[in-house]
Design an enzyme around this catalytic site. Structure first.
Site, PDB file in Angstrom:
ATOM      1  N   TYR A   1      40.297  22.760  -0.481  1.00 28.46           N
ATOM      2  CA  TYR A   1      39.561  21.497  -0.456  1.00 28.46           C
ATOM      3  C   TYR A   1      40.094  20.542   0.610  1.00 28.46           C
ATOM      4  CZ  TYR A   1      36.889  22.662  -4.625  1.00 28.46           C
ATOM      5  OH  TYR A   1      36.025  23.255  -5.502  1.00 28.46           O
TER       6      TYR A   1
ATOM      7  N   GLU B   1      50.431  44.511 -20.936  1.00 33.60           N
ATOM      8  CA  GLU B   1      49.235  44.037 -20.238  1.00 33.60           C
ATOM      9  C   GLU B   1      48.455  43.001 -21.028  1.00 33.60           C
ATOM     10  OE1 GLU B   1      44.941  45.630 -18.510  1.00 33.60           O
ATOM     11  OE2 GLU B   1      46.416  47.095 -19.175  1.00 33.60           O
TER      12      GLU B   1
ATOM     13  N   ASP C   1      46.841  49.326 -20.826  1.00 33.16           N
ATOM     14  CA  ASP C   1      45.708  50.138 -21.253  1.00 33.16           C
ATOM     15  C   ASP C   1      45.735  51.467 -20.509  1.00 33.16           C
ATOM     16  OD1 ASP C   1      44.678  48.217 -22.990  1.00 33.16           O
ATOM     17  OD2 ASP C   1      43.316  47.370 -21.493  1.00 33.16           O
TER      18      ASP C   1
END
Length: 367
Positions: free
Chosen positions: A104, A200, A252
């Protein structure tokens, strides 16, 4: 060296190297040359194993960023604006900005403004590579702090309100200790941990805390929050190297999660210039393994086409070039299935902490 002296040294190095880059570009103009900078090629074809640090780093392939093209000229113009901003506002006035704020701020740079944030993010990464310094030296902050940890670790954190001592079991709630964006402000006081387990998902992190896994096994639990933040990876590396605590990673069972493990242990491809600073090559993969899906008959989802493509890509990724990973990835392609950590709940809420992890960690020689 005291922390205050560390900060002064970091500022001195950052000022020296950023000014050096600006001077180099200026000298090109003075000498009548077209300005340019050389950058390592940031692809998996240009990462190589560093035997001294046991991590994957960029190799010798380079690409040139030059003002010969309009695109290249704009890129160097934006680089010059960022250098000026970092030197005058951050280092000169002891201020800091987030990556989002930098995007910005560039709105005021006329034709040098960034079109989107990923463009400004990449430029900051480029400056890290060129200067061989981490963005924290430039006082650049991520949007979010690191994840959380929970376990038998006592530390001292330097804050703007003074130092504070924290025990990461006794002095925190069940969400754990929030890892700050700059973990160099942390001193380790004491610990009773036998290993660190980086996890995770938030659901599995909460499951292990609820089941008392940290107390039963003298373990430090670290929530990775998916792809781990730089500060999280740096914290894990510091605990491993400075305290000598083994690290295991529990994710996972899918190709994207294997890449999470790879970023912790080997370094991420897009940030291979920081591997020696953030990667923990001693970290071992616990699971979920494709072989676990078969052995424990876990609930699964079918691999998508993107999953299959990702797994095949990993077979050509040098970070996965071991017999273990080739066997596991080929097995997953064969069965066509993937599984989440929470799939162990189908065996009972205590199964993962009383059966799976103890058995797996025992096989690995961790406990």
């Amino acid at each position: 060296m005291a922390k205050n002296e560390h900060r002064k040294e970091h500022d001195r190095l950052a000022e020296q190297r950023l000014t050096g880059l600006a001077s180099e570009l200026y000298s090109h103009f003075v000498d009548g040359k077209i300005p340019y900078v050389n950058m390592p090629s940031r692809t998996k074809n240009n990462i190589e194993f560093n035997e001294n640090s046991d991590v994957w780093v960029y190799g010798g392939r380079e690409s040139e960023r030059s003002a010969k093209t309009v695109k290249g000229a704009f890129q160097l113009l934006k680089t010059s604006h960022v250098l000026d901003f970092l030197l005058k506002n951050h280092i000169g006035n002891n201020r800091g900005s987030t990556l989002r704020e930098l995007y910005y701020i560039s709105e005021n740079w006329d034709i040098a403004k960034f079109k989107e944030q990923p463009e400004s993010d990449r430029l900051v990464e480029d400056l890290e590579i060129i200067s061989s310094l981490q963005r924290e030296y430039f006082h650049m902050r991520p949007e979010e702090d690191g994840a959380t940890l929970f376990g038998p670790l006592q530390l001292r954190e330097e804050t703007k309100r003074g130092d504070r001592d924290i025990h990461c079991q006794e002095d925190v709630g069940e969400s754990g200790y929030q890892i700050p964006f700059n973990v160099e402000n942390i001193d380790f006081i004491d610990h009773d941990a036998k290993f660190i387990i980086a996890i995770e998902t938030g659901g599995m992190y909460a499951r292990l805390i609820e089941n008392g896994f940290d107390e039963l096994n003298d373990a430090i639990l670290v929530h990775l929050k998916g792809q781990p933040a730089r500060s999280t990876r740096r914290m894990i590396k510091r605990m491993n190297e400075e305290l000598g605590i083994p690290v295991v990673v529990f994710t996972d069972g899918d190709p994207w999660s294997y890449r999470i493990y790879a970023s912790v242990a080997y370094g991420a491809i897009k940030s291979a210039h920081l591997s020696e600073f953030m990667a923990t090559p001693a970290a071992k993969f616990v699971g979920v393994q494709p072989s676990d899906i078969v052995e424990y008959e876990l609930s699964t989802d079918k691999l998508t086409d993107k999953d299959v493509d990702a797994l095949r890509s990993e077979l050509t990724d040098p970070r996965f070039e071991t017999d273990y990973w080739k066997e596991q990835i080929n097995l997953q392609l064969e069965i066509g299935k993937k599984a989440e950590q929470q799939a162990f709940a189908g065996k009972g809420l205590d199964f993962v902490t009383k059966t799976y992890l103890p058995d797996r960690l025992s096989d690995m020689g961790i406990i």
